[in-house]
Scaffold this active site. Structure first.
Site, mmCIF file in Angstrom:
data_model
loop_
_atom_site.group_PDB
_atom_site.id
_atom_site.type_symbol
_atom_site.label_atom_id
_atom_site.label_comp_id
_atom_site.label_asym_id
_atom_site.label_seq_id
_atom_site.Cartn_x
_atom_site.Cartn_y
_atom_site.Cartn_z
ATOM 1 N N ARG A 63 0.817 -1.216 0.000
ATOM 2 C CA ARG A 63 0.000 0.000 0.000
ATOM 3 C C ARG A 63 0.854 1.271 0.000
ATOM 4 N NH1 ARG A 63 -3.689 2.324 4.567
ATOM 5 N NH2 ARG A 63 -5.287 3.446 3.377
ATOM 6 N N HIS A 67 0.236 4.701 -2.258
ATOM 7 C CA HIS A 67 0.036 6.036 -1.671
ATOM 8 C C HIS A 67 1.186 6.990 -1.987
ATOM 9 C CE1 HIS A 67 -3.483 5.339 1.317
ATOM 10 N NE2 HIS A 67 -3.593 4.557 0.256
ATOM 11 N N ASN A 95 -3.949 8.778 5.080
ATOM 12 C CA ASN A 95 -2.775 8.105 5.644
ATOM 13 C C ASN A 95 -2.742 8.042 7.166
ATOM 14 O OD1 ASN A 95 -1.748 7.703 3.065
ATOM 15 N ND2 ASN A 95 -0.588 9.632 3.073
ATOM 16 N N HIS A 194 -6.522 -5.677 -2.528
ATOM 17 C CA HIS A 194 -7.308 -5.918 -1.324
ATOM 18 C C HIS A 194 -7.569 -7.407 -1.107
ATOM 19 C CE1 HIS A 194 -8.937 -1.479 -1.134
ATOM 20 N NE2 HIS A 194 -7.622 -1.569 -0.976
ATOM 21 N N ASP A 250 -4.327 -13.870 -3.931
ATOM 22 C CA ASP A 250 -5.060 -14.720 -4.874
ATOM 23 C C ASP A 250 -6.226 -13.915 -5.445
ATOM 24 O OD1 ASP A 250 -6.948 -14.559 -2.832
ATOM 25 O OD2 ASP A 250 -6.477 -16.539 -2.024
HETATM 26 C C1 HEM Z 1 -9.491 1.799 -5.662
HETATM 27 C C2 HEM Z 1 -9.316 2.683 -4.705
HETATM 28 C C3 HEM Z 1 -8.853 2.303 -3.335
HETATM 29 C C4 HEM Z 1 -9.434 2.669 -2.165
HETATM 30 C C5 HEM Z 1 -10.657 3.556 -2.017
HETATM 31 C C6 HEM Z 1 -8.687 2.051 -1.108
HETATM 32 C C7 HEM Z 1 -8.965 2.201 0.235
HETATM 33 C C8 HEM Z 1 -8.376 1.474 1.245
HETATM 34 C C9 HEM Z 1 -8.753 1.558 2.628
HETATM 35 C C10 HEM Z 1 -9.822 2.468 3.199
HETATM 36 C C11 HEM Z 1 -7.994 0.667 3.306
HETATM 37 C C12 HEM Z 1 -8.038 0.397 4.819
HETATM 38 C C13 HEM Z 1 -7.202 1.468 5.502
HETATM 39 C C14 HEM Z 1 -7.380 1.520 6.994
HETATM 40 O O1 HEM Z 1 -8.363 1.018 7.518
HETATM 41 O O2 HEM Z 1 -6.521 2.092 7.677
HETATM 42 C C15 HEM Z 1 -7.117 0.028 2.359
HETATM 43 C C16 HEM Z 1 -6.192 -0.934 2.657
HETATM 44 C C17 HEM Z 1 -5.307 -1.453 1.742
HETATM 45 N N1 HEM Z 1 -5.151 -1.052 0.434
HETATM 46 FE FE1 HEM Z 1 -6.430 0.086 -0.614
HETATM 47 N N2 HEM Z 1 -7.674 1.329 -1.644
HETATM 48 C C18 HEM Z 1 -7.719 1.449 -2.999
HETATM 49 C C19 HEM Z 1 -6.824 0.920 -3.907
HETATM 50 C C20 HEM Z 1 -5.671 0.241 -3.551
HETATM 51 C C21 HEM Z 1 -4.575 -0.037 -4.427
HETATM 52 C C22 HEM Z 1 -4.488 0.429 -5.875
HETATM 53 C C23 HEM Z 1 -3.659 -0.744 -3.714
HETATM 54 C C24 HEM Z 1 -2.312 -1.277 -4.126
HETATM 55 C C25 HEM Z 1 -1.833 -1.271 -5.352
HETATM 56 C C26 HEM Z 1 -4.202 -0.916 -2.394
HETATM 57 C C27 HEM Z 1 -3.624 -1.640 -1.378
HETATM 58 C C28 HEM Z 1 -4.146 -1.781 -0.115
HETATM 59 C C29 HEM Z 1 -3.658 -2.746 0.860
HETATM 60 C C30 HEM Z 1 -2.605 -3.795 0.599
HETATM 61 C C31 HEM Z 1 -4.381 -2.528 2.034
HETATM 62 C C32 HEM Z 1 -4.200 -3.241 3.380
HETATM 63 C C33 HEM Z 1 -3.104 -2.506 4.144
HETATM 64 C C34 HEM Z 1 -2.761 -3.068 5.504
HETATM 65 O O3 HEM Z 1 -3.272 -4.111 5.914
HETATM 66 O O4 HEM Z 1 -1.923 -2.423 6.181
HETATM 67 N N3 HEM Z 1 -5.402 -0.277 -2.317
HETATM 68 N N4 HEM Z 1 -7.372 0.550 1.112
#
Ligand code: HEM
Ligand code: NAG
Ligand code: NAG
Length: 322
Positions: A63, A67, A95, A194, A250
């Site tokens: 992530r 970002h 963030n 995700h 997966d």
């Molecule tokens: C499509 C739009 C996206 C939105 C609206 C979004 C939003 C979010 C949100 C709200 C979370 C949880 C954050 C928290 O609760 O603190 C999250 C987690 C995450 N996002 Fe996204 N995301 C998006 C796209 C992406 C993309 C493009 C990637 C990577 C290329 C990504 C990778 C991740 C990962 C791996 C997590 C888990 C992080 C952790 O467990 O520390 N996301 N995302």
């Protein structure tokens, strides 16, 4: 007469384009092959031990790259701590209390500095780290393009406005990706990230209590058990973004969407009767097309506005400019 003047203009335009183009080098997969041949093994072993210590860290590291790249390009700006002259991105809305893994990046940077002092940018470390995390958790492999340099400044405002929010509907998701040159297909494939990691209650509370039409009711009830209705209590309680296999890269994330078990509002927007439905279906029917579209999109995301040539710097410490 007019046409020869036009030809001259076209010629000058091409010349200028060529000159500007050649002063900013392209990223390349062999960028550090002479200057830091140990780069890959150094990064990989540190990522490996961080994930061994905590599986979720692989998701957090992936992530970070997203970002970073969405905010003024892949330039390591996310890693800068606040200073007296600017407020950095770490405390921006998408963030704060959310992105994590900065200590791991510090460890990787120290190990890389030991192997090849002053050579490898923090922006490139994020790119390699993201790839290694995906591979270690069972996802596809690819050659990472390198040669990015590090920003000397960061922008909290740009982070607030450039990173998509979980409240976005499909159109806003599509436009926030198209603003950085990524297609709807790239957006869906990258959202497949995700398949790993966790989200806080505050990011999905409204969905599990109010979106009764687009959520599986037993899934909603399960999530409600650890995410109380009233904000303030349990805001930071975690739930897996992929309810089945949150530690494995997966295509289960997409299967969940078809079953109305997307955790975030933005997740379920990818399968809600709109133009992304067919892409989601194709990734369920053909997991290898998810892997190859994901790789293509990660490389495209890594190409967002890098600093190259003599722009930016190679930071010694990822948290501050030299
Ligand atoms: C499509 C739009 C996206 C939105 C609206 C979004 C939003 C979010 C949100 C709200 C979370 C949880 C954050 C928290 O609760 O603190 C999250 C987690 C995450 N996002 Fe996204 N995301 C998006 C796209 C992406 C993309 C493009 C990637 C990577 C290329 C990504 C990778 C991740 C990962 C791996 C997590 C888990 C992080 C952790 O467990 O520390 N996301 N995302
Ligand atoms: C960014 O968002 C945060 C949190 O909502 C807010 O405190 C801050 O003032 C915003 N910064 C800018 C520059 O817009
Ligand atoms: C659900 O919607 C109602 C009415 O719009 C609103 O008052 C309430 O705060 C929402 N609940 C959650 C948990 O978002």
């Amino acid at each position: 007469m007019a046409s020869s003047k036009n030809n001259t203009m076209v010629f000058l335009f091409l010349l200028v384009t060529l000159l500007i183009g050649s002063s900013s080098a392209q990223l390349s997969t062999s960028f550090y092959s002479k200057s830091c041949p140990k780069l890959y093994q150094t990064v990989k072993s540190t990522v490996q031990s961080a994930i061994k210590k905590e599986t979720r860290m692989g998701a957090s590291l992936l992530r970070l790259f997203f970002h970073d790249c969405f905010v003024n390009g892949c330039d390591g700006s996310l890693l800068l701590d606040d200073t007296s002259s600017f407020t950095g991105e770490k405390r921006a809305a998408p963030n704060v209390n959310s992105v994590r893994g900065f200590e791991v990046i510090d460890n990787i940077k120290s190990a890389v500095e030991k192997a090849c002092p002053g050579v490898v940018s923090c922006a490139d470390i994020l790119a390699v780290t993201a790839r290694d995390s995906v591979v270690i958790l069972g996802g596809p492999n690819w050659n990472v393009k390198l040669g990015r340099r590090d920003a000397r400044t960061a922008s909290q405002g740009a982070a607030n406005s450039s990173i998509p929010a979980p409240t976005f509907n499909l159109n806003r998701l599509i436009s926030s990706f198209s603003a950085v040159g990524l297609s709807t297909k790239d957006m869906v494939a990258l959202s497949g990230s995700h398949t790993i990691g966790q989200a806080r209650c505050t990011t999905f509370r409204a969905r599990i209590y109010n979106e009764t039409n687009s959520i599986d009711s037993s899934f909603a009830r399960t999530r409600q058990n650890s995410c109380p209705r009233n904000s303030g209590s349990g805001d930071n309680n975690l739930a897996p973004l992929d309810l089945q296999t949150p530690s494995k890269f997966d295509n289960n994330y997409f299967k969940n969407l078809v079953n109305k078990k997307g955790l975030l509002h933005s997740d379920q927007q990818l399968f809600n009767g709109g133009s992304a439905d067919s892409i989601v279906r194709s990734y369920i029917n053909n997991p290898s097309s998810f892997n190859s579209d994901f790789v293509t999109a990660m490389i495209k995301m890594g190409d967002i506005r890098p600093l190259t040539g003599s722009n930016g710097e190679i930071r010694k410490n990822c948290r501050r400019r030299n």
